[in-house]
Design a protein around this motif. Structure first.
Motif, PDB file in Angstrom:
ATOM      1  N   ALA A 164     -30.212  -6.250  42.000  1.00 30.10           N
ATOM      2  CA  ALA A 164     -29.930  -7.058  43.190  1.00 30.10           C
ATOM      3  C   ALA A 164     -31.001  -6.882  44.263  1.00 30.10           C
ATOM      4  CB  ALA A 164     -28.559  -6.692  43.750  1.00 30.10           C
ATOM      5  N   VAL A 165     -31.408  -5.648  44.525  1.00 29.83           N
ATOM      6  CA  VAL A 165     -32.425  -5.398  45.548  1.00 29.83           C
ATOM      7  C   VAL A 165     -33.766  -5.977  45.119  1.00 29.83           C
ATOM      8  CG1 VAL A 165     -33.719  -3.592  46.751  1.00 29.83           C
ATOM      9  CG2 VAL A 165     -31.256  -3.369  46.456  1.00 29.83           C
ATOM     10  N   GLY A 166     -34.120  -5.805  43.842  1.00 27.25           N
ATOM     11  CA  GLY A 166     -35.364  -6.386  43.362  1.00 27.25           C
ATOM     12  C   GLY A 166     -35.377  -7.898  43.478  1.00 27.25           C
ATOM     13  N   ALA A 167     -34.235  -8.540  43.190  1.00 24.22           N
ATOM     14  CA  ALA A 167     -34.150  -9.998  43.319  1.00 24.22           C
ATOM     15  C   ALA A 167     -34.248 -10.423  44.781  1.00 24.22           C
ATOM     16  CB  ALA A 167     -32.854 -10.504  42.699  1.00 24.22           C
ATOM     17  N   LEU A 168     -33.613  -9.666  45.675  1.00 30.31           N
ATOM     18  CA  LEU A 168     -33.695  -9.992  47.099  1.00 30.31           C
ATOM     19  C   LEU A 168     -35.124  -9.896  47.616  1.00 30.31           C
ATOM     20  CD1 LEU A 168     -30.535  -8.320  48.696  1.00 30.31           C
ATOM     21  CD2 LEU A 168     -31.173 -10.725  48.831  1.00 30.31           C
ATOM     22  N   SER A 169     -35.924  -8.982  47.061  1.00 29.43           N
ATOM     23  CA  SER A 169     -37.306  -8.819  47.525  1.00 29.43           C
ATOM     24  C   SER A 169     -38.135 -10.081  47.319  1.00 29.43           C
ATOM     25  CB  SER A 169     -37.973  -7.642  46.802  1.00 29.43           C
ATOM     26  OG  SER A 169     -38.238  -7.951  45.445  1.00 29.43           O
ATOM     27  N   LYS A 170     -37.669 -10.980  46.442  1.00 28.42           N
ATOM     28  CA  LYS A 170     -38.387 -12.228  46.206  1.00 28.42           C
ATOM     29  C   LYS A 170     -37.959 -13.337  47.161  1.00 28.42           C
ATOM     30  CE  LYS A 170     -38.621 -11.097  41.279  1.00 28.42           C
ATOM     31  NZ  LYS A 170     -38.317 -11.550  39.896  1.00 28.42           N
ATOM     32  N   ASP A 171     -36.850 -13.128  47.862  1.00 30.92           N
ATOM     33  CA  ASP A 171     -36.316 -14.151  48.761  1.00 30.92           C
ATOM     34  C   ASP A 171     -36.566 -13.863  50.231  1.00 30.92           C
ATOM     35  OD1 ASP A 171     -35.400 -15.542  46.611  1.00 30.92           O
ATOM     36  OD2 ASP A 171     -33.300 -14.990  46.840  1.00 30.92           O
ATOM     37  N   VAL A 172     -36.491 -12.592  50.631  1.00 38.82           N
ATOM     38  CA  VAL A 172     -36.556 -12.254  52.052  1.00 38.82           C
ATOM     39  C   VAL A 172     -37.954 -12.507  52.599  1.00 38.82           C
ATOM     40  CG1 VAL A 172     -34.723 -10.539  51.903  1.00 38.82           C
ATOM     41  CG2 VAL A 172     -37.088  -9.837  51.522  1.00 38.82           C
ATOM     42  N   VAL A 173     -38.032 -12.786  53.898  1.00 34.62           N
ATOM     43  CA  VAL A 173     -39.331 -12.975  54.547  1.00 34.62           C
ATOM     44  C   VAL A 173     -39.647 -11.846  55.516  1.00 34.62           C
ATOM     45  CG1 VAL A 173     -39.254 -15.485  54.292  1.00 34.62           C
ATOM     46  CG2 VAL A 173     -38.317 -14.417  56.360  1.00 34.62           C
ATOM     47  N   GLY A 174     -38.658 -10.979  55.813  1.00 31.60           N
ATOM     48  CA  GLY A 174     -38.894  -9.877  56.739  1.00 31.60           C
ATOM     49  C   GLY A 174     -37.927  -8.741  56.486  1.00 31.60           C
ATOM     50  N   SER A 175     -37.809  -7.854  57.476  1.00 26.20           N
ATOM     51  CA  SER A 175     -36.963  -6.666  57.302  1.00 26.20           C
ATOM     52  C   SER A 175     -35.553  -6.858  57.842  1.00 26.20           C
ATOM     53  CB  SER A 175     -37.611  -5.467  58.010  1.00 26.20           C
ATOM     54  OG  SER A 175     -37.583  -5.645  59.416  1.00 26.20           O
ATOM     55  N   THR A 176     -35.253  -8.035  58.416  1.00 23.90           N
ATOM     56  CA  THR A 176     -33.933  -8.243  59.035  1.00 23.90           C
ATOM     57  C   THR A 176     -33.261  -9.518  58.543  1.00 23.90           C
ATOM     58  OG1 THR A 176     -35.023  -9.340  60.912  1.00 23.90           O
ATOM     59  CG2 THR A 176     -34.551  -6.988  61.146  1.00 23.90           C
TER      60      THR A 176
END
Length: 481
Positions: free
Chosen positions: A175-187
Motif C-alpha cells: 500500500a505504501v509503495g503504491a501511494l508513493s506513485k500517486d502523492v505529490v508531497g508529504s501532506t
C-alpha cells in the motif's frame, strides 16, 4: 484441521487439490524443506504486531517499479525555489508565520524512507487490534492436535502473531509503495508524514499535470503553496497531529473479527477451483465489523480532515489568485481529494480507514465565511483548541456556527471582564451619600461617603462630622463592606 476451522464439514475437501491450487509441491521432501524455511521465517519475532522491516523492504521494491527516476540538481533547485515563493505568497493570507522548514525534492524511494516512521505510527494501533483479534479467533478454532504441534514451535499465539505480522507487513509495504506513485508531497493525505520538512516529488508533479493545458511551472507553484500551507497549519497548531492520531487509536481499540463471515465464505469455496477461493477472499471477509463508537470516531476524523483540507484549499485559492490556472487546478485537487485514487482505496481496505475529506467543499465555504466575518486573524484563531473546531453539524449550517460562536465568545468576554474587574478591586461599595440620614447620636456605624472613605470618619460629608461630635470622641465606625 480445515474442517474444524471452516465450520465442521470436510465433505468435498481434497488435500491434494488444495495443495495444487495453492501452488505447493507434491514431493514430500520438497514440502518439508519449504515448511522449514517458512518456520524459520515466522519464528523470528518482529517488533510489535507488524514486521516493519518486511514492510519497508517491500514498499521500496514497489516504489521502484515503473521507473523511479532520481531527482536531478535542476529539479531540486526548482522545487526549492517554488516552496520559497509559496511561503511568500502565504504570508499575507494567514496569521500563522512561516515554519522555516527546508524544502525538499524527493524521489519515490526517498518519500518511502522519509514517511515510513509515520506510517508505522498511523497503522500500528489498527494492526495491533487486528492481529490480536485474528490470533485469538483462530487459536480458539484450532483443533487440540494442531495446538499440540504448534506448542513445540513456540505456541500457537506466537506463531500466529509472527505470521500475521509478516502478512500485514507485506500488505502495508504494498500500500505504501503504491501511494508513493500517486502523492505529490508529504501532506497529500491530510496528515503530516514527515517532520520538519516540506517536500514535493517532481516525477509525480509532472504526472499530475499531464493532460492539462497548464504550464508545468504553474502546476508546481500551485502544489507548492498547498504543501507550504499544510506545513504551516501542522507546525503552528501543535495539538492537531496528536488529535488526528488519537482519533485513529480510538477507532482501533474496538476492532474485532466476525468469524461467522469467514465460516460462511468457507462453505462457498470449491477447493478444486482457485478462482472461487480468490472470489471469497475478495469479499472482505477479514475486514472487521465497525461498532457505533468506531463510526463516531471515523466521523470525527473525517470532519477534522475536511477542516484541514478546507482551510488549505481556501488559503491556496487566495494565495494563488494571480495564477491564470488557479481555479482549474483547485477543482482538480478537490475532486482528487474527495474521491481518492486506487492507492488510497488499497490503504483503506488494509486498515479500514479512509483518510479522505468527503466534505471538503463545505469546509472551504465555512472558512471563507469566517474570513469575511472575522478577518484572517479571527479565522485562524479557531485552531487554538480542538473544542473550538466546527462539528459535522456546523458544516451543514455555517451561518449558524458563526452565530453560536459569537454568543459563546460574548459570554466568555463578559466573564473575563468581570473577573478582571474583581481581581483589580474595581467593584466599589454602594454609594449611599444621598440616602436619608440615620439617627446620628445612637453610635451606629457611619456609611462610607462618595469619596470612598472606608472608616466612616474621614469622609467629606458634614453629617459624618456631626455624628463624630455627638458621639463624644470621634470614634471611627467599622469599615463598610
Amino acid at each position: 484441521m480445515i474442517a474444524r476451522m471452516m465450520g465442521g464439514d470436510a465433505q468435498g475437501f481434497d488435500p491434494q487439490e488444495i495443495a495444487r491450487a495453492a501452488g505447493l509441491p507434491s514431493d514430500p521432501q520438497a514440502m518439508m524443506m519449504m515448511m522449514q524455511q517458512v518456520q524459520a521465517m515466522f519464528s523470528t519475532p518482529s517488533e510489535g504486531p507488524v514486521n516493519w522491516q518486511l514492510a519497508h523492504d517491500h514498499a521500496r521494491r514497489v516504489a521502484a517499479t515503473d521507473n523511479d527516476p532520481t531527482v536531478s540538481p535542476v529539479q531540486r533547485r526548482s522545487v526549492d525555489e517554488a516552496l520559497r515563493l509559496a511561503e511568500m505568497w502565504l504570508d499575507p493570507v494567514t496569521d500563522f508565520p512561516s515554519t522555516g522548514h527546508l524544502g525538499r525534492a524527493w524521489s519515490r524511494a526517498e518519500w518511502v524512507e522519509a514517511t515510513m516512521g509515520t506510517w508505522r505510527r498511523l497503522t500500528e494501533p489498527v494492526a495491533t487490534s487486528i492481529a490480536k483479534a485474528l490470533s485469538e479467533t483462530i487459536s480458539n478454532q484450532l483443533p487440540e492436535e494442531m495446538k499440540s504441534m504448534m506448542g513445540m514451535m513456540g505456541g500457537p499465539s506466537s506463531i500466529l502473531q509472527n505470521i500475521g505480522g509478516a502478512m500485514f507487513g507485506m500488505q502495508l509495504g504494498q500500500a505504501v509503495g503504491a501511494l508513493s506513485k500517486d502523492v505529490v508531497g508529504s501532506t497529500d493525505i491530510g496528515v503530516p508524514l514527515s517532520d520538519e520538512h516540506m517536500a514535493l516529488l517532481p516525477s509525480n508533479v509532472a504526472a499530475f499535470g499531464q493532460g492539462l493545458d497548464v504550464p508545468e511551472q504553474e502546476v508546481l507553484l500551485f502544489l507548492a503553496v498547498r504543501e507550504a500551507a499544510h506545513a504551516r497549519l501542522f507546525t503552528q497548531v501543535p495539538w492537531l497531529t496528536g488529535h488526528l492520531l488519537g482519533t485513529i487509536e480510538r477507532y482501533a481499540r474496538g476492532i474485532h473479527i466476525d468469524m461467522s463471515k469467514i465460516e460462511e465464505a468457507a462453505r462457498d469455496i470449491d477447493p478444486t477451483n482457485p478462482e472461487s477461493m480468490q472470489a471469497a477472499l475478495s469479499q472482505g471477509v477479514f475486514m472487521p465489523e465497525r461498532t457505533p463508537e468506531q463510526d463516531a470516531a471515523l466521523e470525527r476524523l473525517e470532519t477534522v480532515l475536511a477542516l484541514v483540507e478546507g482551510w488549505v484549499d481556501e488559503l491556496t485559492a487566495e494565495a494563488t489568485a494571480n495564477l491564470p490556472s488557479s481555479s482549474a487546478l483547485r477543482e482538480m485537487v478537490r475532486r482528487r481529494r474527495a474521491t481518492g485514487g486506487p492507492a488510497e482505496h488499497a490503504f483503506a481496505s488494509l486498515v479500514g480507514l479512509e483518510l479522505r475529506p468527503r466534505r471538503l467543499r463545505e469546509a472551504a465555504s465555512l472558512w471563507s465565511l469566517l474570513t469575511d466575518e472575522r478577518g484572517i486573524k479571527g479565522r485562524d484563531a479557531i485552531w487554538e483548541h480542538p473544542d473550538l473546531l466546527p462539528t459535522a453539524e456546523d458544516l451543514d449550517d455555517p451561518q449558524g456556527f458563526s452565530q453560536r460562536r459569537k454568543l459563546v465568545e460574548s459570554s466568555e468576554a463578559d466573564v473575563d471582564a468581570a473577573l478582571e474587574r474583581l481581581l483589580s478591586g474595581g467593584f466599589e461599595a454602594k454609594d449611599t451619600s444621598d440616602d436619608p440620614p440615620e439617627a446620628a447620636g445612637d453610635g451606629s456605624d457611619a456609611v462610607a461617603g462618595s469619596d470612598g472613605g472606608s472608616d466612616g470618619a474621614g469622609g467629606s460629608d458634614d453629617r459624618s462630622g456631626d455624628a463624630d461630635d455627638a458621639d463624644g470622641g470621634g470614634k471611627p465606625g467599622n469599615p463598610s463592606v
